[in-house]
Enzyme design. Sequence first.
Site, PDB file in Angstrom:
ATOM      1  N   ARG A  93       0.820  -1.211   0.000  1.00 32.26           N
ATOM      2  CA  ARG A  93       0.000   0.000   0.000  1.00 32.26           C
ATOM      3  C   ARG A  93       0.858   1.267   0.000  1.00 32.26           C
ATOM      4  O   ARG A  93       0.458   2.279  -0.566  1.00 32.26           O
ATOM      5  CB  ARG A  93      -0.936  -0.004   1.206  1.00 32.26           C
ATOM      6  CG  ARG A  93      -2.112  -0.930   0.984  1.00 32.26           C
ATOM      7  CD  ARG A  93      -3.066  -0.874   2.128  1.00 32.26           C
ATOM      8  NE  ARG A  93      -4.342  -1.471   1.777  1.00 32.26           N
ATOM      9  CZ  ARG A  93      -5.237  -1.865   2.659  1.00 32.26           C
ATOM     10  NH1 ARG A  93      -4.992  -1.740   3.937  1.00 32.26           N
ATOM     11  NH2 ARG A  93      -6.374  -2.375   2.259  1.00 32.26           N
TER      12      ARG A  93
ATOM     13  N   LYS B 137     -18.463 -15.715   4.994  1.00 35.30           N
ATOM     14  CA  LYS B 137     -19.896 -15.435   5.054  1.00 35.30           C
ATOM     15  C   LYS B 137     -20.569 -15.228   3.715  1.00 35.30           C
ATOM     16  O   LYS B 137     -20.111 -14.437   2.899  1.00 35.30           O
ATOM     17  CB  LYS B 137     -20.119 -14.170   5.881  1.00 35.30           C
ATOM     18  CG  LYS B 137     -19.911 -14.416   7.349  1.00 35.30           C
ATOM     19  CD  LYS B 137     -20.401 -13.223   8.126  1.00 35.30           C
ATOM     20  CE  LYS B 137     -20.181 -13.430   9.599  1.00 35.30           C
ATOM     21  NZ  LYS B 137     -19.922 -12.162  10.270  1.00 35.30           N
TER      22      LYS B 137
ATOM     23  N   GLY C 190      -7.904  -7.402   0.643  1.00 35.06           N
ATOM     24  CA  GLY C 190      -8.156  -8.005   1.951  1.00 35.06           C
ATOM     25  C   GLY C 190      -7.463  -9.351   2.118  1.00 35.06           C
ATOM     26  O   GLY C 190      -6.290  -9.514   1.782  1.00 35.06           O
TER      27      GLY C 190
ATOM     28  N   GLY D 243     -12.897  -4.260   1.122  1.00 37.80           N
ATOM     29  CA  GLY D 243     -14.299  -3.836   1.258  1.00 37.80           C
ATOM     30  C   GLY D 243     -14.723  -2.932   0.111  1.00 37.80           C
ATOM     31  O   GLY D 243     -15.801  -3.096  -0.474  1.00 37.80           O
TER      32      GLY D 243
HETATM   33  P1  AMP Z   1     -14.324 -13.046   4.527  1.00 45.13           P
HETATM   34  O1  AMP Z   1     -13.939 -11.912   5.430  1.00 45.13           O
HETATM   35  O2  AMP Z   1     -15.791 -13.353   4.534  1.00 45.13           O
HETATM   36  O3  AMP Z   1     -13.742 -12.940   3.141  1.00 45.13           O
HETATM   37  O4  AMP Z   1     -13.683 -14.343   5.189  1.00 45.13           O
HETATM   38  C1  AMP Z   1     -12.312 -14.580   5.308  1.00 45.13           C
HETATM   39  C2  AMP Z   1     -12.126 -15.597   6.375  1.00 45.13           C
HETATM   40  O5  AMP Z   1     -12.837 -16.764   6.032  1.00 45.13           O
HETATM   41  C3  AMP Z   1     -10.701 -16.050   6.585  1.00 45.13           C
HETATM   42  O6  AMP Z   1     -10.246 -15.532   7.813  1.00 45.13           O
HETATM   43  C4  AMP Z   1     -10.793 -17.571   6.615  1.00 45.13           C
HETATM   44  O7  AMP Z   1     -10.102 -18.140   7.708  1.00 45.13           O
HETATM   45  C5  AMP Z   1     -12.271 -17.809   6.762  1.00 45.13           C
HETATM   46  N1  AMP Z   1     -12.703 -19.112   6.211  1.00 45.13           N
HETATM   47  C6  AMP Z   1     -12.515 -19.573   4.977  1.00 45.13           C
HETATM   48  N2  AMP Z   1     -13.003 -20.830   4.854  1.00 45.13           N
HETATM   49  C7  AMP Z   1     -13.527 -21.165   6.049  1.00 45.13           C
HETATM   50  C8  AMP Z   1     -14.171 -22.328   6.558  1.00 45.13           C
HETATM   51  N3  AMP Z   1     -14.374 -23.402   5.791  1.00 45.13           N
HETATM   52  N4  AMP Z   1     -14.576 -22.317   7.844  1.00 45.13           N
HETATM   53  C9  AMP Z   1     -14.347 -21.227   8.614  1.00 45.13           C
HETATM   54  N5  AMP Z   1     -13.752 -20.107   8.201  1.00 45.13           N
HETATM   55  C10 AMP Z   1     -13.343 -20.058   6.929  1.00 45.13           C
END
Ligand code: AMP
Length: 403
Positions: free
Chosen positions: A40, A204, A357, A380
């Site tokens: 960055r 999520k 991210g 984001g």
């Molecule tokens: P996000 O912020 O929604 O892009 O999520 C990123 C996070 O998702 C990372 O910190 C990963 O550790 C988590 N993640 C990815 N796959 C899984 C999974 N199967 N179970 C739990 N956490 C997960």
Amino acid sequence: MTENLLFIKDINFKKGSKVFIRCDFNTPMDEFQNITDDRRIRSALATIKYCLDEGCSVILTSHLGRPKNGYEEKFSLEPIAKRLSRLLNKDVIFVKDIIGEMAKKAVSELKTGEILLLENLRFEKGETKNDENFAKELANFADYYINDAFGVCHRAHASVHAITKFFDDEHKCAGFLLKKEIEFASNLIKHPARPFVAVVGGSKVSGKLQALKNLLPKVDKLIIGGGMAFTFIKALGYEIGNSLLEEDLIDEALKVLEKGKELGVKIYLPVDAIVAPYLSNDTVMKYVPIQEMPKDWMGLDIGPASVTLFKEALDSAQTIWWNGPMGVFEIDKFSRGSFRMSHFIAESPATTVIGGGDTADVVARAGDKDEVTFISTGGGASLELIEGKELPGVKVLIREEKN
Ligand code: AMP
């Protein structure tokens, strides 16, 4: 979207002026405040050098992390000043102040060609509150305002939003990085070379649902991995044990799958998973087909069959957009799926765009960051652009139509 964006190249900088540049120096650091990835900071250099070449002095500002209550050493920008100075091969004056007497003095003493970095903007409460008085104090420091902080443009904060009220169209603009980020995201959506494959993952569904909906009519293939895939797998009627689930989104997940079918978009879900009874580096683990998920275990990465399937789906791609890891990549045992996806994407001849991210972190850890076409500096903000949203920090830099 970028046609009417006020741009640095169109500004007529008066020699000897002061330019306020809102940068995004929110860089990852280890527990000793060592910068672990300075991408960055490097990304801001073009705009800083341009202003110096135009005969101006620059006042740089940024946030770092999420300080709660004023000054905290671990969120200080002091290490950034040192790295910046080394990258520019030039002194960077740093003051431990933002709008107080020390900052005012440093600004008034700033000479042409000099660089001043102020302390973390978020040490002042007014920053995240988009406070006009705070913004005005910042605006008073300079003749021109430049926003090059793509990573915060989805937030209406004082240094990216309220501050723009104090500059007219001839004195405010987007920097090189901001324009590049917006152009990449909008060209990706408007004119992707086909086949266009979107790869989404992460924890999520809720965080990416809007992006999925906006992407569906535009992509040829959609690969869904990571924790969010389990809500889709559950929606198809399979047992998912203790894997991540957003029960209230099962219907939405089904709708996405149906809409995909209707539009002729090929949707790929994991066909196997790496499962463990709990999330830790020293837990036992095993590979299972998705039809055989054990009841009390959780899926923490995609399995080898899914890796092969996803690779085949990516093979013909001409454009790939990736946002979200395939598993819990932060833990070695569950990082393979994400790292192998990173390698496939890096090796692909397609235009490859990484949505910032966590995904940028995966690509960096996998050693692939020089092999992809573009890594966004804002997770984001990049997601919101893909969702088709207008970013508050960009909206205020769109040229006003004069009748
Ligand atoms: P996000 O912020 O929604 O892009 O999520 C990123 C996070 O998702 C990372 O910190 C990963 O550790 C988590 N993640 C990815 N796959 C899984 C999974 N199967 N179970 C739990 N956490 C997960």
